[in-house]
Each structure stands twice: as structure tokens, then as C-alpha cells.
Design an enzyme around this catalytic site. Structure first.
Site, PDB file in Angstrom:
ATOM      1  N   SER A   1      83.023  38.253  75.324  1.00 45.10           N
ATOM      2  CA  SER A   1      82.348  38.619  76.583  1.00 45.10           C
ATOM      3  C   SER A   1      82.429  40.076  76.823  1.00 45.10           C
ATOM      4  CB  SER A   1      82.729  37.847  77.732  1.00 45.10           C
ATOM      5  OG  SER A   1      82.183  38.128  78.720  1.00 45.10           O
TER       6      SER A   1
ATOM      7  N   LYS B   1      98.901  43.921  84.889  1.00 50.53           N
ATOM      8  CA  LYS B   1      98.653  45.055  84.149  1.00 50.53           C
ATOM      9  C   LYS B   1      99.584  46.514  84.269  1.00 50.53           C
ATOM     10  CE  LYS B   1      94.134  43.904  82.987  1.00 50.53           C
ATOM     11  NZ  LYS B   1      93.938  43.865  81.973  1.00 50.53           N
TER      12      LYS B   1
ATOM     13  N   THR C   1      80.532  43.538  84.055  1.00 48.41           N
ATOM     14  CA  THR C   1      80.730  42.191  83.194  1.00 48.41           C
ATOM     15  C   THR C   1      80.894  41.054  84.056  1.00 48.41           C
ATOM     16  OG1 THR C   1      83.310  42.237  83.135  1.00 48.41           O
ATOM     17  CG2 THR C   1      82.267  43.833  81.499  1.00 48.41           C
TER      18      THR C   1
ATOM     19  N   TYR D   1      97.095  40.112  88.919  1.00 47.91           N
ATOM     20  CA  TYR D   1      96.449  40.912  88.173  1.00 47.91           C
ATOM     21  C   TYR D   1      97.158  42.143  88.266  1.00 47.91           C
ATOM     22  CZ  TYR D   1      92.556  42.865  86.198  1.00 47.91           C
ATOM     23  OH  TYR D   1      91.460  43.755  85.230  1.00 47.91           O
TER      24      TYR D   1
ATOM     25  N   SER E   1      93.862  48.608  83.373  1.00 49.06           N
ATOM     26  CA  SER E   1      92.914  48.671  84.439  1.00 49.06           C
ATOM     27  C   SER E   1      93.299  49.723  85.509  1.00 49.06           C
ATOM     28  CB  SER E   1      93.054  47.323  85.277  1.00 49.06           C
ATOM     29  OG  SER E   1      92.411  47.472  86.401  1.00 49.06           O
TER      30      SER E   1
HETATM   31  N1  LIG Z   1      85.282  44.645  84.229  1.00 42.58           N
HETATM   32  C1  LIG Z   1      86.061  45.101  84.985  1.00 42.58           C
HETATM   33  O1  LIG Z   1      85.573  45.739  86.061  1.00 42.58           O
HETATM   34  C2  LIG Z   1      87.434  45.627  84.302  1.00 42.58           C
HETATM   35  C3  LIG Z   1      88.007  46.706  84.998  1.00 42.58           C
HETATM   36  C4  LIG Z   1      89.427  47.186  84.534  1.00 42.58           C
HETATM   37  C5  LIG Z   1      89.520  46.458  83.359  1.00 42.58           C
HETATM   38  N2  LIG Z   1      89.230  45.357  82.808  1.00 42.58           N
HETATM   39  C6  LIG Z   1      89.869  44.549  81.993  1.00 42.58           C
HETATM   40  O2  LIG Z   1      89.121  44.448  80.657  1.00 42.58           O
HETATM   41  C7  LIG Z   1      89.347  43.388  79.899  1.00 42.58           C
HETATM   42  C8  LIG Z   1      88.111  42.826  79.451  1.00 42.58           C
HETATM   43  O3  LIG Z   1      87.565  42.271  80.582  1.00 42.58           O
HETATM   44  P1  LIG Z   1      85.912  41.976  80.761  1.00 42.58           P
HETATM   45  O4  LIG Z   1      85.361  42.905  82.182  1.00 42.58           O
HETATM   46  O5  LIG Z   1      85.257  42.282  79.661  1.00 42.58           O
HETATM   47  O6  LIG Z   1      85.961  40.716  81.302  1.00 42.58           O
HETATM   48  P2  LIG Z   1      85.054  39.279  80.915  1.00 42.58           P
HETATM   49  O7  LIG Z   1      83.771  39.792  80.410  1.00 42.58           O
HETATM   50  O8  LIG Z   1      85.326  38.218  81.712  1.00 42.58           O
HETATM   51  O9  LIG Z   1      86.053  38.962  79.303  1.00 42.58           O
HETATM   52  C9  LIG Z   1      87.225  38.548  79.547  1.00 42.58           C
HETATM   53  C10 LIG Z   1      87.537  38.052  77.968  1.00 42.58           C
HETATM   54  O10 LIG Z   1      89.012  37.385  78.088  1.00 42.58           O
HETATM   55  C11 LIG Z   1      89.116  36.253  77.736  1.00 42.58           C
HETATM   56  N3  LIG Z   1      89.868  35.242  78.252  1.00 42.58           N
HETATM   57  C12 LIG Z   1      90.145  35.116  79.367  1.00 42.58           C
HETATM   58  N4  LIG Z   1      91.121  34.160  79.493  1.00 42.58           N
HETATM   59  C13 LIG Z   1      91.459  33.625  78.209  1.00 42.58           C
HETATM   60  C14 LIG Z   1      92.071  32.690  77.738  1.00 42.58           C
HETATM   61  N5  LIG Z   1      92.884  31.852  78.711  1.00 42.58           N
HETATM   62  N6  LIG Z   1      92.415  32.782  76.454  1.00 42.58           N
HETATM   63  C15 LIG Z   1      91.664  33.472  75.705  1.00 42.58           C
HETATM   64  N7  LIG Z   1      90.790  34.349  76.064  1.00 42.58           N
HETATM   65  C16 LIG Z   1      90.658  34.515  77.561  1.00 42.58           C
HETATM   66  C17 LIG Z   1      87.567  35.609  77.981  1.00 42.58           C
HETATM   67  O11 LIG Z   1      87.189  34.533  77.076  1.00 42.58           O
HETATM   68  P3  LIG Z   1      86.145  33.249  77.420  1.00 42.58           P
HETATM   69  O12 LIG Z   1      85.272  33.999  78.378  1.00 42.58           O
HETATM   70  O13 LIG Z   1      85.808  33.027  76.253  1.00 42.58           O
HETATM   71  O14 LIG Z   1      87.106  32.502  78.145  1.00 42.58           O
HETATM   72  C18 LIG Z   1      86.637  36.753  77.831  1.00 42.58           C
HETATM   73  O15 LIG Z   1      86.492  36.775  76.096  1.00 42.58           O
HETATM   74  C19 LIG Z   1      90.396  42.613  80.443  1.00 42.58           C
HETATM   75  O16 LIG Z   1      91.623  42.728  80.350  1.00 42.58           O
HETATM   76  C20 LIG Z   1      90.031  43.342  82.232  1.00 42.58           C
HETATM   77  O17 LIG Z   1      91.249  42.987  82.830  1.00 42.58           O
HETATM   78  C21 LIG Z   1      87.874  44.738  83.172  1.00 42.58           C
END
Ligand SMILES: NC(=O)c1ccc[n+]([C@@H]2O[C@H](COP(=O)([O-])OP(=O)(O)OC[C@H]3O[C@@H](n4cnc5c(N)ncnc54)[C@H](OP(=O)(O)O)[C@@H]3O)[C@@H](O)[C@H]2O)c1
Length: 265
Positions: A18, A160, A191, A156, A143
Site C-alpha cells: 500500500s 518514530k 495514503t 507512534y 515521519s
Molecule cells: N501517510 C502519511 O501521512 C505518512 C507520513 C509520514 C510517515 N509515514 C510513514 O510511511 C510509511 C508507509 O505508510 P503509508 O502512508 O504508505 O501507509 P499505508 O498505505 O497504510 O501502508 C502501510 C504499510 O505497512 C504495512 N503494515 C502495517 N502493519 C503491518 C504489520 N503488522 N505487518 C506487516 N505489514 C504491516 C501495511 O500492510 P497491510 O496493509 O498489508 O497490512 C502497508 O503495506 C509508514 O512507516 C508511515 O509511518 C506516512
């Protein structure tokens, strides 16, 4: 835009089913890298793997839960076996939350720390010799919340911040091995992470609490992160609010706390 520089690189990406992880996978595949992808949701992971169009690389997917230490070990073993080594480890999997600390179940805190911090540390440990052998790179998705304590995100934020402490220390330990360690701090990214965020009792929030907020695209974050990892940069801040929060945290922490308090009331 995909870059040809990753041609022939062997990469493990967590959280590839994702969002940012899927975008990183697609861009690296376009550049000809050979990939091992992981995420929990098998159908979504398979769909991402199928969307990865690698001209000469291979794409393998292994679904599993990163809170399970046995799965982390299996994933590292499969990565070695399938890729024959590793040049880039992308510690990207993450789970968010939306709850005040007084309503936060301790089990939820542990799940968040297991996925966001301990899984990244464990995979790094399990693959460290192979990364050293290739003088490879580690890309860690932190983050804005990894730089600034954020209300309703205690666990969270803690997970981080822990990534920064751990990977900044490791970078120095690995100085002579040539392994690069890059931490990326985006602000809001478009996302499903907020829709999937956990409430204090562990229920899934089911809505995006930042809807309407200006956001970075997952593609842009993926491209900038890969570029920073390629250049072995230590830290990448993405988004205006991240840079502003960083400056305020150093120069006017009281003002920053007031802004954060108002933003979450
Ligand atoms: N989106 C934002 O605003 C934002 C901002 C700053 C940092 N980030 C960081 O960016 C990274 C990616 O996040 P995203 O925004 O792309 O979110 P996302 O679309 O929700 O993707 C999160 C990913 O982590 C996987 N995941 C979650 N729990 C898991 C578990 N127990 N075991 C294995 N895999 C797991 C999910 O797999 P499944 O869905 O298959 O469970 C998914 O592939 C994260 O570290 C997040 O903290 C995001």
C-alpha cells in the site's frame, strides 16, 4: 520518474502492499531492480507485485505479519535465498494511531512499536552481514512525528523517535563498512494510513482525520526517498510543515507545543 541507477539492485521493501511502499516498489521495478515485497494483506500485495513492471528484474512477494518475530526471520531467510543477497533494505511498514494516552490500551502501544520500530531493527539485524557485504543502503521511513512529539500519537511518536536514535547510532557504527543509512521524515502523505490508524482500544479508525489537509503524493515521497538513499543522505525532511516544525522545535518549542495543542482540539 524511475531512474536507471537501481538496475540490478536487490531490494527488500516492507509495507509494500500500500501507499508509499507500493510506490517505492513500482519505481524500483521500473528502474530494473529485483524485489522482495512484503505486507500483511496478501491480495493487495499480489496486486502491487503484478503492477511492478521490471524490464529485467524479478518481483517476489511474501505476505505476513511483522509483529511476529518468526515471520521476520522467515522473511530475511527468503530474501537471502531468493535475491542471493541485498543492496537496499527499505524499512517502510508502519501503523498509526489516534487516541489520547489515557485511553491507549498498552497492547496497542506495543503493536505500534513492534511494527514501526522492532520489526525494522530485527530485519536490519538479520540482514546486516549481507548489507555489509554489498556496501548497501538502509532506507527508513520515519515521519514529522519522529522529530516532534505529537498529541494523540504518543506511541507512534515514540516508535518514530526510536528509529532516529537507533539508526543514527547504527550509521556511525557502520561508517567503515560503507553502508548508507537514510531517515526520511514526510509530513501528511496521501495514503490510507490514517483510515487504518488504531484507536485507543485497538479498533480501526475507519476515516481520514486529516481530510482536506494539503498532502504530498506517495509517488513524490517515494521518488525523493529513493534519491536520498541513492546519495546516502542522512536525513530527508519532506513537506513545508515538516521543515517548519523542525525549526520551531529547535528555536521556539513552546510556540510549537501551543500550535500542536490547538491543532488537535
Ligand atoms: N501517510 C502519511 O501521512 C505518512 C507520513 C509520514 C510517515 N509515514 C510513514 O510511511 C510509511 C508507509 O505508510 P503509508 O502512508 O504508505 O501507509 P499505508 O498505505 O497504510 O501502508 C502501510 C504499510 O505497512 C504495512 N503494515 C502495517 N502493519 C503491518 C504489520 N503488522 N505487518 C506487516 N505489514 C504491516 C501495511 O500492510 P497491510 O496493509 O498489508 O497490512 C502497508 O503495506 C509508514 O512507516 C508511515 O509511518 C506516512
Amino acid at each position: 520518474m524511475p531512474t536507471p541507477r537501481w538496475n540490478d539492485h536487490r531490494v527488500l521493501i516492507t509495507g509494500a502492499s500500500s501507499g508509499i511502499g507500493a510506490a517505492i516498489a513500482q519505481q524500483l521495478a521500473g528502474a530494473g531492480a529485483t524485489l522482495m515485497l512484503t505486507g500483511r494483506n496478501e491480495p493487495r500485495l499480489t496486486a502491487v507485485a503484478q503492477s511492478c513492471d521490471s524490464p529485467n528484474g524479478r518481483v517476489t512477494a511474501l505476505a505476513g505479519d511483522l509483529t511476529d518475530p518468526a515471520f521476520r526471520t522467515r522473511l530475511a531467510e527468503e530474501t537471502r535465498r531468493t535475491l542471493g543477497g541485498i543492496d537496499l533494505l527499505v524499512n517502510n511498514a508502519g501503523i498509526s494511531m489516534n487516541a489520547s494516552f489515557e485511553t491507549l490500551d498498552p497492547d496497542v502501544l506495543r503493536i505500534i512499536c513492534e511494527v514501526n520500530f522492532f520489526a525494522a531493527v530485527d530485519l536490519t539485524r538479520l540482514l546486516l552481514d549481507a548489507l555489509t557485504e554489498s556496501s548497501g543502503r538502509i532506507l527508513v521511513m520515519s515521519s514529522l512525528t519522529g522529530l516532534v512529539g505529537t498529541p494523540t500519537r504518543t506511541a507512534y511518536s515514540a516508535s518514530k523517535h526510536a528509529l532516529h536514535g537507533f539508526f543514527n547510532a547504527l550509521r556511525v557504527e557502520l561508517r567503515r563498512s560503507g553502508v548508507g543509512v537514510t531517515l526520511v521524515c514526510p509530513g501528511y502523505v496521501e495514503t490510507p494510513i490514517r483510515t487504518r490508524a488504531l484507536l485507543g482500544d485497538g479498533a480501526i479508525q475507519g476515516r481520514d482525520h486529516a481530510e482536506g489537509h494539503r498532502m504530498l503524493s506517495a509517488d513524490r515521497v517515494a521518488a525523493a526517498s529513493l534519491n536520498a538513499a541513492w546519495r546516502r543522505r542522512r536525513l530527508l525532511l519532506l513537506g513545508r510543515e515538516t521543515r517548519l516544525a523542525r525549526i520551531l522545535s529547535l528555536l521556539a518549542p513552546g510556540l510549537l507545543e501551543m500550535i500542536l495543542d490547538r491543532a488537535t482540539r
